[in-house]
Design a protein around this motif. Structure first.
Motif, PDB file in Angstrom:
ATOM      1  N   GLU A  16       0.841  -1.202   0.000  1.00  0.00           N
ATOM      2  CA  GLU A  16       0.000   0.000   0.000  1.00  0.00           C
ATOM      3  C   GLU A  16       0.872   1.245   0.000  1.00  0.00           C
ATOM      4  OE1 GLU A  16      -2.956   0.161   3.158  1.00  0.00           O
ATOM      5  OE2 GLU A  16      -3.113   2.339   2.903  1.00  0.00           O
ATOM      6  N   ASP A  20      -3.056   5.342  -1.895  1.00  0.00           N
ATOM      7  CA  ASP A  20      -4.136   4.346  -1.925  1.00  0.00           C
ATOM      8  C   ASP A  20      -5.214   4.635  -0.883  1.00  0.00           C
ATOM      9  OD1 ASP A  20      -2.355   3.152  -3.635  1.00  0.00           O
ATOM     10  OD2 ASP A  20      -1.990   1.368  -2.406  1.00  0.00           O
ATOM     11  N   VAL A  24      -8.862   2.824  -0.369  1.00  0.00           N
ATOM     12  CA  VAL A  24      -8.941   1.778   0.663  1.00  0.00           C
ATOM     13  C   VAL A  24     -10.111   2.072   1.599  1.00  0.00           C
ATOM     14  CG1 VAL A  24      -7.793   0.803   2.697  1.00  0.00           C
ATOM     15  CG2 VAL A  24      -6.504   1.141   0.582  1.00  0.00           C
ATOM     16  N   SER A  55      -2.318  -3.749  -1.313  1.00  0.00           N
ATOM     17  CA  SER A  55      -3.462  -3.414  -2.158  1.00  0.00           C
ATOM     18  C   SER A  55      -3.486  -4.354  -3.351  1.00  0.00           C
ATOM     19  CB  SER A  55      -3.346  -1.965  -2.660  1.00  0.00           C
ATOM     20  OG  SER A  55      -3.338  -1.062  -1.576  1.00  0.00           O
ATOM     21  N   TRP A  57      -4.821  -4.761  -7.215  1.00  0.00           N
ATOM     22  CA  TRP A  57      -5.179  -3.893  -8.341  1.00  0.00           C
ATOM     23  C   TRP A  57      -5.639  -4.715  -9.528  1.00  0.00           C
ATOM     24  CZ3 TRP A  57      -5.248   1.305  -7.724  1.00  0.00           C
ATOM     25  CH2 TRP A  57      -4.556   1.832  -6.624  1.00  0.00           C
ATOM     26  N   LEU A  62      -8.406  -0.225  -7.500  1.00  0.00           N
ATOM     27  CA  LEU A  62      -8.102  -0.914  -6.252  1.00  0.00           C
ATOM     28  C   LEU A  62      -9.277  -1.835  -5.919  1.00  0.00           C
ATOM     29  CD1 LEU A  62      -6.249   0.283  -3.212  1.00  0.00           C
ATOM     30  CD2 LEU A  62      -8.520  -0.660  -2.832  1.00  0.00           C
ATOM     31  N   SER A  65      -7.812  -4.892  -0.241  1.00  0.00           N
ATOM     32  CA  SER A  65      -6.919  -4.218   0.715  1.00  0.00           C
ATOM     33  C   SER A  65      -6.821  -5.018   2.001  1.00  0.00           C
ATOM     34  CB  SER A  65      -7.478  -2.825   1.036  1.00  0.00           C
ATOM     35  OG  SER A  65      -6.793  -2.259   2.141  1.00  0.00           O
ATOM     36  N   ARG A  67      -4.455  -4.572   5.915  1.00  0.00           N
ATOM     37  CA  ARG A  67      -3.437  -3.824   6.667  1.00  0.00           C
ATOM     38  C   ARG A  67      -2.946  -4.654   7.844  1.00  0.00           C
ATOM     39  NH1 ARG A  67      -6.386   2.167   6.332  1.00  0.00           N
ATOM     40  NH2 ARG A  67      -5.295   2.832   4.438  1.00  0.00           N
ATOM     41  N   LEU A  99      -4.009 -11.755  -0.503  1.00  0.00           N
ATOM     42  CA  LEU A  99      -3.726 -10.692   0.473  1.00  0.00           C
ATOM     43  C   LEU A  99      -3.287 -11.296   1.814  1.00  0.00           C
ATOM     44  CD1 LEU A  99      -6.688  -8.277  -0.366  1.00  0.00           C
ATOM     45  CD2 LEU A  99      -4.256  -7.823  -0.771  1.00  0.00           C
TER      46      LEU A  99
END
Ligand SMILES: CC(C)(COP(=O)(O)OP(=O)(O)OC[C@H]1O[C@@H](n2cnc3c(N)ncnc32)[C@H](O)[C@@H]1OP(=O)(O)O)[C@@H](O)C(=O)NCCC(=O)NCCS
Length: 163
Positions: A16, A20, A24, A55, A57, A62, A65, A67, A99
């Protein structure tokens, strides 16, 4: 159809970047609604340092996501995963799995004890996450949804604190 979106040339998972953030937030709001801000996980994220984000794509859009946040669990360095979201119209294609895999790779790279999250065990069990009823979050959480993936040798036991 490929088992993983990583096999598709059009999906790209990338770290990220600050640019972004707006996309997001929109994706996460669509996935969880404003109620997310009432959750214990969000309280923890408010006080923790974001240590990484990834992220997904597709054609310049996007579409996914996740984190990672720096925490300690019973004094052991760990990362707290979330929120994770994939755009509604593209779910089921393996982007979520890609992810999560990026997060696990990052946790190994950071050499932390493990990855903690609050989420659906039926989804996260496939990556090796197990219930961590002894991890004590700073607020109410269904213990069946507090999940841990061991990266080092540490168990998830004790208070979860922002780091
Ligand atoms: C959870 C989420 C990120 C998964 O993304 P995705 O790209 O669809 O995930 P994948 O393609 O890797 O995996 C899809 C599989 O997971 C299953 N799955 C998705 N969400 C699930 C859940 N909450 N519980 C159990 N299984 C789930 C799907 O049924 C599908 O099963 P199949 O492989 O047997 O067909 C996405 O569904 C999402 O954004 N959901 C809304 C936000 C959310 O709830 N996030 C946190 C989940 S605790």
């Amino acid at each position: 159809m490929p088992a993983s979106a990583a096999l598709s040339p059009t999906i790209r998972i990338a770290p990220e970047t600050p640019g972004d953030a707006v996309a997001v937030e929109a994706l996460v709001l669509d996935a969880f609604g404003p109620g997310r801000f009432a959750k214990t996980a969000e309280r923890l994220r408010e006080r923790a340092t974001k240590i990484a984000g990834f992220s997904a794509w597709l054609d310049g859009q996007l579409v996914g996501s996740v984190r990672l946040w720096a925490v300690t669990v019973g004094g052991v360095e760990a990362v707290f995963l979330g929120p994770i979201a994939v755009a509604r119209d593209i779910r089921g294609g393996g982007i979520g799995a890609d992810l999560v895999a990026a997060c696990i790779d990052e946790a190994r790279r950071l050499n932390v004890g493990g990855v903690l999250l609050v989420g659906d065990a039926p989804y996260f069990a496939r990556f090796g996450f197990e219930a961590a009823p002894d991890a004590v979050l700073p607020g109410p959480a269904d213990p069946r949804r507090v999940l841990w993936l061991r990266v080092g040798e540490a168990m998830a036991s004790g208070p979860v604190r922002p780091a």
